[in-house]
Design an enzyme around this catalytic site. Structure first.
Site, PDB file in Angstrom:
ATOM      1  CE  LYS A   1     -54.016   9.934  15.040  1.00 32.41           C
ATOM      2  NZ  LYS A   1     -52.607   9.973  14.615  1.00 32.41           N
TER       3      LYS A   1
ATOM      4  CG  ASP B   1     -50.761   7.339  12.875  1.00 29.70           C
ATOM      5  OD1 ASP B   1     -49.811   6.631  13.272  1.00 29.70           O
ATOM      6  OD2 ASP B   1     -50.780   8.582  12.983  1.00 29.70           O
TER       7      ASP B   1
ATOM      8  CD  GLU C   1     -48.921   8.313  10.034  1.00 28.68           C
ATOM      9  OE1 GLU C   1     -49.747   8.435   9.107  1.00 28.68           O
ATOM     10  OE2 GLU C   1     -48.590   9.262  10.774  1.00 28.68           O
TER      11      GLU C   1
ATOM     12  CG  ASP D   1     -45.902  11.014  12.587  1.00 36.91           C
ATOM     13  OD1 ASP D   1     -45.075  11.909  12.838  1.00 36.91           O
ATOM     14  OD2 ASP D   1     -47.106  11.144  12.858  1.00 36.91           O
TER      15      ASP D   1
ATOM     16  CE  LYS E   1     -48.065  14.598  14.067  1.00 37.21           C
ATOM     17  NZ  LYS E   1     -47.799  13.286  13.455  1.00 37.21           N
TER      18      LYS E   1
HETATM   19 MG   LIG Z   1     -48.902   9.834  12.772  1.00 38.24          MG
END
Ligand SMILES: [Mg+2]
Length: 221
Positions: free
Chosen positions: A19, A47, A72, A95, A119
């Site tokens: 992250k 990401d 990402e 995403d 997701k």
């Molecule tokens: Mg993501």
């Protein structure tokens, strides 16, 4: 972050998602140091969760150009991500911007990604996610199959979705029930040496722990 990555690697994981999306200079260091503790065959994703502005994202991708790392969702808007994508040779994952079939088709037409993060709740449930998943297979786009968050029930759904996806298109999946301290179902996949597998019992193969869920909020007939 690099120490955490090394710890997860020791537990058997081979695919890692950092992250980032904060201070670009710190993020560059994080990406460099995390990549250093991994083997060449391990996959690393940085990401940003929409966190960088376009110029910050451009600085980061230049600064880590020599590393094997996927980028990402660097920026908030699709157009900003596309601008970064067109100016980097890192494999690219979208995403947050891909929330349905329409955006998937647009992104494919623009060659905006190599991998897409699906997701289940972002796409509106398993049925809609399956439809997007099948289209990704036809279009040759690999997938991270996961959800926004979850426990045993969500992790079971993710595992079933992943099992029914050809291996070459399964980029990563997330074992969310390893992230939480409460188990909301029995029979859910348990991570073992970096992998998980779904139960072969009917449905999601789990039994919800109804006692934990509390009293009924909505009754649907
Ligand atoms: Mg993501």
């Amino acid at each position: 972050m690099a120490r955490n990555v090394a710890g997860y690697k020791a537990e058997g994981y081979t695919r890692f998602q950092l992250k980032v999306g904060g201070d670009p200079d710190l993020d560059i260091q994080r990406i460099r140091q995390a990549r250093e503790v991994l083997a060449p065959s391990d996959r690393l994703v940085a990401d940003a969760n929409t966190g960088w502005t376009q110029h910050e994202a451009m600085r980061v991708v230049r600064a880590v150009r020599d590393l094997d790392v996927y980028i990402e969702q660097p920026c908030l808007t699709y157009e900003e991500c596309l601008a970064v994508r067109r100016n980097t040779d890192h494999p690219f994952v979208l995403d947050e911007n891909v929330d349905g079939l329409e955006m998937l088709l647009r992104a494919k037409a623009d060659l905006a990604m190599d991998v897409v993060n699906l997701k289940i709740s972002k796409l509106g449930g398993l049925t809609k996610t399956k439809q997007v998943r099948d289209l990704c297979i036809s279009m040759g786009i690999a997938m991270t199959l996961e959800d926004s968050w979850g426990g045993d029930i969500t992790t079971s759904a993710i595992a079933h979705l992943a099992h029914s996806t050809p291996e070459e298109f399964r980029f990563t999946s997330t074992d969310f029930n390893s992230y939480v301290t409460v188990s909301n179902a029995t029979g859910a996949p348990q991570r073992e040496n970096g992998y998980m597998k779904a139960s072969d019992k009917p449905g999601l193969g789990i039994e919800p722990r109804f006692d934990l869920l509390g009293s009924v909020v909505v009754d649907v007939h």
